[in-house]
Scaffold this active site. Structure first.
Site, PDB file in Angstrom:
ATOM      1  CD  GLU A  19      51.569  61.741  49.147  1.00 44.66           C
ATOM      2  OE1 GLU A  19      52.016  62.901  49.252  1.00 44.66           O
ATOM      3  OE2 GLU A  19      51.557  60.921  50.077  1.00 44.66           O
ATOM      4  CG  ASN A  44      54.892  59.967  53.870  1.00 45.91           C
ATOM      5  OD1 ASN A  44      54.856  60.971  53.141  1.00 45.91           O
ATOM      6  ND2 ASN A  44      54.079  58.943  53.704  1.00 45.91           N
ATOM      7  CG  ASP A 104      50.786  60.333  54.140  1.00 49.81           C
ATOM      8  OD1 ASP A 104      51.427  60.879  53.227  1.00 49.81           O
ATOM      9  OD2 ASP A 104      50.268  59.210  54.019  1.00 49.81           O
TER      10      ASP A 104
END
Length: 297
Positions: free
Chosen positions: A15, A154, A206
């Protein structure tokens, strides 16, 4: 347009990719492993270990990293022995036990925003979005939520002029992306409205990035795609990656015309159809991005 594997990182949850122009390097994290990674254009890779899960990062104006970990925000400094030295700036009181930070980045003025979620990704709407101004940190002992009633917040991103904030909720019960008007003086989002209903598109929303044209790129997790939406919310491009779970994208490279994408390597399932899961990829999107603002911390 094929995706190039740059690091077979095998991250459990890769991430928060951030390009550092001064180093010609991409940094990112593996959340559950609590690791900060770096890849340089010459192919060299490095890794540093934190003491807690590490969800999202931003480079500070002072040269260190600002990181959202399980218990709050920290100044982070990579050490020669592979450790990530941490100095706590401010704590957080999560709405429930077993929660962690998730997505995050700076606004154009250098305020750091980070969202929280249940570690087990339950369906309860206890997630929140927090803001850290980096000024007068002793005025508060803990971070205060700015937006609540979120499940898995997100997709945080800001328009080129900084006056629009984008936010998604990845949970299967929502799968929505919102836009907010954003007061750049106070750092306050308002006038929330639906930007994209991802139930009408493949994958769940996401992590995201915005290009120099103001278009919003979001990783469509479970669909193996990175989608580009115009400022009007119209889908105009879909780029495939060779994994099912891309997590977040970021522009980088010497001309900011490479789109880097992190991904998840799911545990306990057969990965024969996606052996590169957990890797970091580079795409040629045909547009340039924007440099990330430095944190004021």
């Amino acid at each position: 347009m094929s995706a190039e594997l740059i690091v077979d990182a095998r991250n459990a949850t890769g991430e928060s990719p951030v390009w550092q122009a001064e180093e010609n390097a991409l940094y990112w994290v593996d959340i559950p492993a609590g690791r900060l990674h770096r890849w340089q254009l010459d192919g060299q890779t490095d890794c540093w270990q934190a003491d807690e899960m590490l969800a999202c990062i931003a480079r500070s104006e002072a040269g260190h990293w600002l990181g959202a970990q399980e218990s709050g925000l920290f100044k982070l400094r990579p050490q020669a022995d592979g450790r990530l030295a941490a100095e706590k700036l401010i704590g957080v009181e999560h709405a429930r036990p077993s929660m962690r930070f998730n997505d995050g980045r700076c606004d154009r003025q250098g305020r750091f925003w980070a969202s929280s979620m249940p570690t087990a990704m339950g369906a309860e709407a206890v997630g929140a979005l927090y803001r850290y101004d980096g000024q007068n940190p002793n005025d508060l002992s803990v971070l205060a939520p700015q937006l609540e009633d979120l499940v898995v917040p997100n997709g945080l991103a800001f328009s080129p002029d900084g006056r629009t904030l984008y936010l998604s909720d990845s949970h299967p019960s929502r799968q929505l992306i919102w836009a907010f008007d954003y007061d750049i003086d106070s750092g306050t989002p308002h006038n929330r409205r639906l930007f994209v209903d991802m139930n009408d598109h493949p994958g769940r929303p996401d992590g995201a990035a915005v290009d120099s044209h103001g278009c919003y790129w979001i990783c469509a997790i479970d669909a193996g795609l990175v989608l580009r939406f115009t400022p009007q919310g119209k889908l105009d491009r879909a780029l495939p990656v060779p994994v099912k779970k891309p997590t977040m994208c970021a522009f980088g490279g010497p001309r900011l015309d490479t789109l880097f994408v992190t991904s998840i390597r799911p545990q306990g399932i057969d990965l024969a159809d996606q052996p590169l899961a957990g890797g970091v990829f580079a795409l040629n999107p045909g547009v340039q991005g924007l440099l990330e603002a430095k944190a004021r911390a």
